[in-house]
Design an enzyme around this catalytic site. Structure first.
Site, mmCIF file in Angstrom:
data_model
loop_
_atom_site.group_PDB
_atom_site.id
_atom_site.type_symbol
_atom_site.label_atom_id
_atom_site.label_comp_id
_atom_site.label_asym_id
_atom_site.label_seq_id
_atom_site.Cartn_x
_atom_site.Cartn_y
_atom_site.Cartn_z
ATOM 1 N N HIS A 1 -14.463 49.369 48.174
ATOM 2 C CA HIS A 1 -14.770 50.291 48.773
ATOM 3 C C HIS A 1 -14.326 51.825 48.115
ATOM 4 O O HIS A 1 -15.036 52.382 48.738
ATOM 5 C CB HIS A 1 -13.585 50.626 50.345
ATOM 6 C CG HIS A 1 -12.341 51.284 49.705
ATOM 7 N ND1 HIS A 1 -11.324 50.025 49.762
ATOM 8 C CD2 HIS A 1 -11.672 52.005 49.899
ATOM 9 C CE1 HIS A 1 -10.087 50.353 50.348
ATOM 10 N NE2 HIS A 1 -10.611 52.065 50.179
ATOM 11 N N SER B 1 -5.749 53.337 46.551
ATOM 12 C CA SER B 1 -6.337 51.755 46.866
ATOM 13 C C SER B 1 -6.864 51.640 44.863
ATOM 14 O O SER B 1 -8.062 52.714 44.473
ATOM 15 C CB SER B 1 -8.058 52.869 47.738
ATOM 16 O OG SER B 1 -7.460 52.484 48.410
ATOM 17 N N ASP C 1 -12.951 43.719 48.696
ATOM 18 C CA ASP C 1 -12.584 44.158 48.854
ATOM 19 C C ASP C 1 -11.607 44.756 46.567
ATOM 20 O O ASP C 1 -11.009 45.322 46.768
ATOM 21 C CB ASP C 1 -11.652 44.831 49.334
ATOM 22 C CG ASP C 1 -11.251 46.508 49.733
ATOM 23 O OD1 ASP C 1 -12.871 46.854 48.926
ATOM 24 O OD2 ASP C 1 -10.662 47.308 49.533
#
Length: 320
Positions: free
Chosen positions: A62, A169, A92
């Protein structure tokens, strides 16, 4: 009375926990990069972990989704372009190649299957633009699953209370020995101490397939599972004596392969085609691309009774 002399070494000021954390940060920190993306007139950013001196970087799918250009910045300030080698939106995870001149500091991927709840977890990333921010906590749980935008659950997640924020992230979740045990991926907004990372074993699986094929092809059953203990007598009755654990179904995707086969929430999967499924990680490894469309025999427990069903796994979307 004279004051005590100041310690000659800072190590004397640190307790055992502090020494472990600082040593782990010193080992992993140089390998955590800032990942900047350009999308049209705007852009975004996240983190990444260098896992080989020649510039292989693990980050989140992402983080790089829709990016027209990528740039990585090392903790020492060096900037270099990066290119996407492949991604797997189902887990992911994305794999980049940082095109740096010369070798880069690389982190070691640990074995997440050996994690124990309560052990130290250290997060390193670039939250909200603050480079190389370190937070620490513990492994709160393993084998968690969260729903994704595509409908299929993201499985084999490590839950931790090491604080994560936007920008973390793709960053590292490390153990006290400085091994990367997960790639930070998600937080639950409004909650405190509920943060998640993709387990290192899953990231390693994605990495190997991207390097070999340029994409990830995986079979799925359409379920979310968690690891649970299984009584020895039940395991023996199911023909999987000695495994001790199974994969309990927490959610069934409507109209998915498992639902079509009659599997339900609460069932505990013990094996698929004779391969023991001791949790989400083992189930993921068992569901390779070669199982897509091929009938597979599953042994499960329901209410203490052994149940045998045949499932035809589907191909998971969102890869590539």
């Amino acid at each position: 009375m004279l004051d005590a002399p100041f310690p000659a070494s800072d190590d004397l000021l640190l307790d055992a926990y502090s020494r472990a954390v600082t040593a782990a940060v010193a080992r992993v920190g140089p390998s955590v990069v800032h990942v900047a993306t350009r999308r049209g007139p705007g852009g975004g950013s996240g983190s990444g972990v260098v896992i080989s001196p020649d510039g292989l970087v693990l980050t989140n799918a992402h983080v790089v989704a829709g990016a027209e250009a990528l740039e990585a910045t090392a903790p020492d300030g060096r900037r270099f372009p990066a290119r996407l080698l492949g991604q797997d939106r189902a887990t992911d995870i994305a794999v980049l190649r940082a095109e740096a001149q010369g070798p880069l500091p690389a982190a070691e991927l640990g074995e997440s299957a050996r994690l124990r709840v309560g052990q130290v977890a250290i997060a390193i990333g670039n939250p909200l633009g603050f480079a190389n921010t370190v937070t620490a906590g513990i492994v709160s749980a393993t084998g968690r699953a969260l729903p994704s935008r595509g409908g299929w659950p993201v499985e084999d997640l490590i839950q931790t209370d090491a604080a994560l924020n936007p920008g973390n992230s793709g960053g590292a979740l490390a153990d006290s020995a400085g091994r990367v045990i997960g790639i930070a991926t998600a937080v639950i907004m409004g909650a405190q101490g509920l943060c998640f990372a993709v387990a290192a074993d899953t990231a390693r699986l994605v990495l190997s397939q991207v390097l070999r094929f340029g994409r990830v092809r995986r079979a799925v059953l359409g379920i979310a599972v968690e690891k649970v203990a299984v009584a020895g007598r039940l395991a023996r009755a199911a023909g999987v004596d000695g495994q001790g654990f199974g994969a309990r179904i927490m959610r069934v995707v409507p109209d998915g392969p498992a639902a079509a086969a009659g599997l339900a929430e609460g069932d505990v999967i013990l094996s698929i085609d004779g391969v023991a499924t001791t949790g989400a990680d083992a189930l993921l490894r068992a569901l390779g691309g070669e199982r897509v469309g091929v009938p597979s025999d599953i042994v499960a427990l329901r209410g203490g009774e052994v149940k045998q069903v045949q499932v035809v796994p589907a191909e998971r979307g969102g890869a590539g």
